[in-house]
Design an enzyme around this catalytic site. Structure first.
Site, PDB file in Angstrom:
ATOM      1  N   LYS A 170      34.063  29.801  57.753  1.00 43.42           N
ATOM      2  CA  LYS A 170      35.036  30.543  56.932  1.00 43.42           C
ATOM      3  C   LYS A 170      34.580  31.998  56.767  1.00 43.42           C
ATOM      4  O   LYS A 170      35.412  32.913  56.781  1.00 43.42           O
ATOM      5  CB  LYS A 170      35.202  29.886  55.570  1.00 43.42           C
ATOM      6  CG  LYS A 170      36.223  30.591  54.664  1.00 43.42           C
ATOM      7  CD  LYS A 170      37.617  30.673  55.306  1.00 43.42           C
ATOM      8  CE  LYS A 170      38.610  31.457  54.434  1.00 43.42           C
ATOM      9  NZ  LYS A 170      38.995  30.745  53.216  1.00 43.42           N
ATOM     10  N   LYS A 238      35.891  38.550  46.846  1.00 41.17           N
ATOM     11  CA  LYS A 238      34.884  37.511  46.609  1.00 41.17           C
ATOM     12  C   LYS A 238      34.347  36.953  47.917  1.00 41.17           C
ATOM     13  O   LYS A 238      33.141  36.760  48.090  1.00 41.17           O
ATOM     14  CB  LYS A 238      35.507  36.412  45.752  1.00 41.17           C
ATOM     15  CG  LYS A 238      34.600  35.233  45.444  1.00 41.17           C
ATOM     16  CD  LYS A 238      34.782  34.077  46.390  1.00 41.17           C
ATOM     17  CE  LYS A 238      36.175  33.483  46.366  1.00 41.17           C
ATOM     18  NZ  LYS A 238      36.304  32.291  47.243  1.00 41.17           N
TER      19      LYS A 238
END
Length: 292
Positions: A170, A238
């Site tokens: 990811k 984030k």
């Protein structure tokens, strides 16, 4: 199949709804009733803590915002670990730290609880339509057991390695997405500064090697200055912090990723945290006083 589901945000709720439509019994927990109410209307049963969700379930999904939330929901005082029986499987579909994921998996394994890390790509549309790309880390036999549920949620489902590998992939995804956003935004800006119609420029690029889903969808968003969120700046910010932390841990040079991290910092500082991350275009426009 009895399934626990914790996470009712922009990604979690449509994923849970797809599992409900597939006929599964869901037990859900949320800190805000209004966020889980649509799932309750569809037949899910609400519980008061993550531990209570796990006690009723064979499998528990988590889809929350950050690493701290995942740790608290799984290992906290009222966490999944206190309700799950040996053989239970925790599937974390959040985007969080690979290192933290490995620590959580190890803590669960001590109690005979399995874990898969399965972050996703595809945004709100992919979550709603069940076409997400799912990158899965963990033990292969557990992955094969869960695969039918993943197939309800996504189209591209790949087991990429052991615990934490899904989160590493990811990170890789967010690098490619962020740098493609940057490339599309820079191309639009350069066309404008040269008096070339950026709409025609995009049309031309879509027919060649520069064509991409991001140029198609988010390039149009940039042209329209339409930044209604599908994936918010604050979440991409984030995610890039996770990428850069991992780069530091592994001494990996990522100059392009560092640029995207700074672009997200700029958007956060300008108060754009709730916009779609394609608002990266705004960061470039501000550098040139070329705002549209």
């Amino acid at each position: 199949m009895k399934i626990g589901f914790i996470g009712s945000g922009i990604m979690g709720r449509p994923m849970a709804e797809n599992l409900l439509r597939a006929g599964h019994q869901l037990y859900v927990y949320g800190r805000r009733f209004d966020r889980i109410e649509p799932m309750l209307v569809m037949g899910a049963l609400g519980k008061g803590t993550p531990a209570e969700v796990a006690a009723e379930s064979d499998i528990t999904f988590t889809v929350v915002s950050d690493t701290t939330d995942v740790e608290q929901i799984i290992l906290g005082d009222r966490g999944i670990v206190h309700g799950a029986r040996p053989g239970h499987t925790v599937i974390d579909m959040s985007t969080v730290s690979p290192a933290a994921t490995r620590r959580i998996a190890a803590a669960l394994a001590e109690r005979g609880i399995h874990m898969l890390d399965a972050p996703v790509s595809g945004g709100e549309t992919g979550a709603r339509e069940g076409t997400l790309s799912i990158m899965v880390g963990g033990e292969a036999p557990i992955f094969e057991k869960i695969r039918p549920l993943f197939e309800t949620l996504g189209k591209s489902i790949v087991h990429v390695g052991g615990h934490g590998a899904g989160q590493v992939v990811k990170c890789c995804n967010q690098i490619v997405v962020g740098l493609t956003f940057e490339g599309v935004a820079e191309a639009i800006l350069l066309a404008r500064r040269n008096g070339v119609d950026p709409v025609k420029m995009r049309e031309a690029l879509l027919g060649g090697f520069a064509g991409s889903r991001i140029l198609e969808v988010h390039g149009q968003r940039m042209l329209d200055s339409n930044y209604k969120p599908g994936f918010k700046v604050k979440l991409h910010h984030k995610d890039m912090a996770i990428v850069m932390d991992n780069a530091q841990e592994t001494a990996t040079p990522l100059p392009g990723a560092a640029l995207i991290a700074q672009q997200m910092n700029a958007l956060m500082g300008a108060g754009d945290s709730e916009l779609d991350s394609s608002a990266l275009m705004r960061a470039l426009e501000r550098l040139t006083a070329d705002s549209r």
